[in-house]
Design an enzyme around this catalytic site. Structure first.
Site, PDB file in Angstrom:
ATOM      1  N   ASN A   1     -17.242 -39.970  -2.840  1.00 24.25           N
ATOM      2  CA  ASN A   1     -17.579 -40.634  -1.422  1.00 24.25           C
ATOM      3  C   ASN A   1     -19.181 -40.415  -1.271  1.00 24.25           C
ATOM      4  O   ASN A   1     -19.361 -39.138  -1.165  1.00 24.25           O
ATOM      5  CB  ASN A   1     -17.131 -40.549  -0.066  1.00 24.25           C
ATOM      6  CG  ASN A   1     -17.410 -41.380   0.597  1.00 24.25           C
ATOM      7  OD1 ASN A   1     -18.009 -42.588   0.310  1.00 24.25           O
ATOM      8  ND2 ASN A   1     -16.873 -40.520   1.889  1.00 24.25           N
ATOM      9  N   TRP A   2     -19.646 -40.532  -2.052  1.00 20.56           N
ATOM     10  CA  TRP A   2     -21.303 -40.614  -1.721  1.00 20.56           C
ATOM     11  C   TRP A   2     -21.743 -41.099  -0.456  1.00 20.56           C
ATOM     12  O   TRP A   2     -23.133 -40.381  -0.008  1.00 20.56           O
ATOM     13  CB  TRP A   2     -22.334 -41.153  -3.283  1.00 20.56           C
ATOM     14  CG  TRP A   2     -21.834 -40.522  -4.766  1.00 20.56           C
ATOM     15  CD1 TRP A   2     -21.316 -39.669  -5.022  1.00 20.56           C
ATOM     16  CD2 TRP A   2     -22.997 -41.403  -5.446  1.00 20.56           C
ATOM     17  NE1 TRP A   2     -21.297 -39.489  -6.715  1.00 20.56           N
ATOM     18  CE2 TRP A   2     -22.006 -40.459  -7.203  1.00 20.56           C
ATOM     19  CE3 TRP A   2     -23.558 -41.952  -5.758  1.00 20.56           C
ATOM     20  CZ2 TRP A   2     -22.253 -41.143  -8.034  1.00 20.56           C
ATOM     21  CZ3 TRP A   2     -24.128 -42.516  -7.333  1.00 20.56           C
ATOM     22  CH2 TRP A   2     -23.640 -41.612  -8.037  1.00 20.56           C
ATOM     23  N   LYS A   3     -21.336 -41.476   0.263  1.00 24.46           N
ATOM     24  CA  LYS A   3     -21.690 -42.064   1.438  1.00 24.46           C
ATOM     25  C   LYS A   3     -22.928 -42.854   1.291  1.00 24.46           C
ATOM     26  O   LYS A   3     -23.556 -43.529   0.566  1.00 24.46           O
ATOM     27  CB  LYS A   3     -21.344 -40.666   2.340  1.00 24.46           C
ATOM     28  CG  LYS A   3     -20.493 -40.288   2.689  1.00 24.46           C
ATOM     29  CD  LYS A   3     -20.780 -38.853   3.973  1.00 24.46           C
ATOM     30  CE  LYS A   3     -18.930 -38.173   3.150  1.00 24.46           C
ATOM     31  NZ  LYS A   3     -18.669 -38.046   4.491  1.00 24.46           N
TER      32      LYS A   3
ATOM     33  N   HIS B   1     -12.872 -44.982   6.382  1.00 22.14           N
ATOM     34  CA  HIS B   1     -12.778 -44.009   6.029  1.00 22.14           C
ATOM     35  C   HIS B   1     -13.320 -43.543   8.258  1.00 22.14           C
ATOM     36  O   HIS B   1     -13.677 -44.605   9.107  1.00 22.14           O
ATOM     37  CB  HIS B   1     -13.631 -43.944   5.189  1.00 22.14           C
ATOM     38  CG  HIS B   1     -14.302 -42.538   5.382  1.00 22.14           C
ATOM     39  ND1 HIS B   1     -15.061 -41.727   5.964  1.00 22.14           N
ATOM     40  CD2 HIS B   1     -14.641 -41.765   4.691  1.00 22.14           C
ATOM     41  CE1 HIS B   1     -15.491 -40.796   5.921  1.00 22.14           C
ATOM     42  NE2 HIS B   1     -14.986 -40.364   4.345  1.00 22.14           N
TER      43      HIS B   1
ATOM     44  N   GLU C   1      -7.434 -37.483   5.674  1.00 20.68           N
ATOM     45  CA  GLU C   1      -8.629 -36.588   5.366  1.00 20.68           C
ATOM     46  C   GLU C   1      -8.486 -36.349   7.007  1.00 20.68           C
ATOM     47  O   GLU C   1      -9.117 -37.562   8.309  1.00 20.68           O
ATOM     48  CB  GLU C   1     -10.388 -37.795   5.655  1.00 20.68           C
ATOM     49  CG  GLU C   1     -10.008 -38.355   3.712  1.00 20.68           C
ATOM     50  CD  GLU C   1     -11.583 -39.039   3.820  1.00 20.68           C
ATOM     51  OE1 GLU C   1     -11.812 -38.382   2.039  1.00 20.68           O
ATOM     52  OE2 GLU C   1     -11.752 -39.192   4.467  1.00 20.68           O
TER      53      GLU C   1
ATOM     54  N   GLY D   1     -16.947 -32.523   5.901  1.00 18.26           N
ATOM     55  CA  GLY D   1     -18.086 -32.422   6.377  1.00 18.26           C
ATOM     56  C   GLY D   1     -18.228 -30.967   6.988  1.00 18.26           C
ATOM     57  O   GLY D   1     -19.780 -31.094   7.508  1.00 18.26           O
TER      58      GLY D   1
ATOM     59  N   GLY E   1     -16.875 -35.525  -0.573  1.00 23.99           N
ATOM     60  CA  GLY E   1     -17.525 -35.970   0.013  1.00 23.99           C
ATOM     61  C   GLY E   1     -18.859 -35.377  -0.587  1.00 23.99           C
ATOM     62  O   GLY E   1     -18.814 -35.441  -1.055  1.00 23.99           O
ATOM     63  N   GLY E   2     -19.197 -34.640   0.644  1.00 16.89           N
ATOM     64  CA  GLY E   2     -20.528 -33.346   0.098  1.00 16.89           C
ATOM     65  C   GLY E   2     -20.211 -32.848  -1.388  1.00 16.89           C
ATOM     66  O   GLY E   2     -22.013 -33.185  -2.049  1.00 16.89           O
TER      67      GLY E   2
HETATM   68  C1  PEP Z   1     -14.838 -37.367   2.734  1.00 12.52           C
HETATM   69  O1  PEP Z   1     -16.846 -38.011   3.528  1.00 12.52           O
HETATM   70  O2  PEP Z   1     -14.411 -38.934   2.277  1.00 12.52           O
HETATM   71  C2  PEP Z   1     -15.449 -35.731   3.057  1.00 12.52           C
HETATM   72  C3  PEP Z   1     -14.340 -35.705   2.548  1.00 12.52           C
HETATM   73  O3  PEP Z   1     -15.519 -35.935   3.100  1.00 12.52           O
HETATM   74  P1  PEP Z   1     -16.550 -33.841   2.732  1.00 12.52           P
HETATM   75  O4  PEP Z   1     -16.352 -33.595   1.624  1.00 12.52           O
HETATM   76  O5  PEP Z   1     -18.067 -33.864   2.495  1.00 12.52           O
HETATM   77  O6  PEP Z   1     -15.896 -32.983   4.065  1.00 12.52           O
END
Ligand code: PEP
Length: 254
Positions: free
Chosen positions: A9-11, A98, A170, A176, A237-238
């Site tokens: 997930n590049w956001k 999300h 999640e 994050g 995500g990150g």
């Molecule tokens: C997400 O945004 O779905 C996520 C899991 O982010 P991160 O891996 O950065 O915690």
């Protein structure tokens, strides 16, 4: 059919050139290094989707997804993006629910139910996210929260449609933040989700549903999380913004 999936997930990160470059790097690494049965999805900003689809090589193990869509088919919703637009871009998946959408854009379970409908109607596959806040975890209400999110947003679907969903647990407190749910904490919720699905749709559908873990997953902690019986991969995500890290996470899923 239950699958092993890692989705990035590049956001709201990366301009178009940066996005294409990262996508191509991931594709190159996967070509050389991926030997297992993993499926990989990159959920990019909507404006990048058609360009990424053009970069996609036929034999690639990659698919493309969006991060959100509007609940209506079309109409006077300035600035919004419909499921049919996403489908026409070449994307196959859409993240729905999300926690950043729930929190910053006030998306309710009722609204998410409509979004799941429109995504499925347009032949796309939803990656449907659920998860509790830190307050809910510490308050001991997290099982109720997860049950409510799942039942209110998705239990109106029939079994045929439900089998097209990928679920992503999640915990909001892990997204994050660098805090990861322990493998035991994550497994406990994944099993709980599978039990809810079995009660509603039967054991076969529950066993065949892919349930991803998301929340500060990285190359160091991925293997232990993915080794849990009911964790079928990750939503990242990150760490999905670095090709090397993302591919190492994918390789941890076997
Ligand atoms: C997400 O945004 O779905 C996520 C899991 O982010 P991160 O891996 O950065 O915690």
């Amino acid at each position: 059919m239950r699958k092993n999936i890692v989705a990035g997930n590049w956001k709201m990160n990366l301009d178009l050139n940066q996005g294409i470059q990262l996508f191509n790097e991931i594709q190159e690494l996967l070509k050389v290094e991926l030997s297992g049965e993993q499926e990989v999805i990159v959920c990019a900003p909507s404006i990048h989707l058609s360009s990424l689809a053009k970069s996609l090589e036929g034999s690639s193990k990659l698919s493309i997804g969006a991060q959100n869509c509007h609940q209506a088919d079309s109409g006077a919703y300035t600035g919004e993006i419909s499921a049919s637009m996403i489908a026409s871009s070449g994307a196959e998946y859409v993240i729905i629910g999300h926690s950043e959408r729930r929190l910053y854009f006030s998306e309710s379970n009722e609204l998410l139910a409509q979004k799941l409908d429109v995504v499925l109607k347009n032949g796309l596959f939803p990656i449907f996210c659920i998860g509790e806040t830190l307050e809910q975890r510490n308050g001991g209400t997290y099982f109720d929260v997860i049950k409510e999110q799942i039942s209110e947003a998705s239990f109106h679907l029939d079994g045929a449609n439900y089998s097209k969903l990928i679920l992503a647990y999640e915990p909001v407190w892990a997204i994050g933040t660098g805090l990861t749910a322990s493998p035991e904490q994550a497994q406990e919720i994944h099993l709980f989700i599978r039990t809810l699905l079995a009660e509603k749709y039967g054991q076969t559908l529950a066993d065949n549903t892919t349930i991803l873990y998301g929340g500060s997953c990285n190359p160091k902690n991925a293997a232990e999380l993915f080794a849990q019986a009911d964790i079928d991969g990750g939503l990242i995500g990150g760490a999905s913004l670095k090709a090397r890290d993302f591919v190492d996470i994918i390789k941890a899923l076997n």
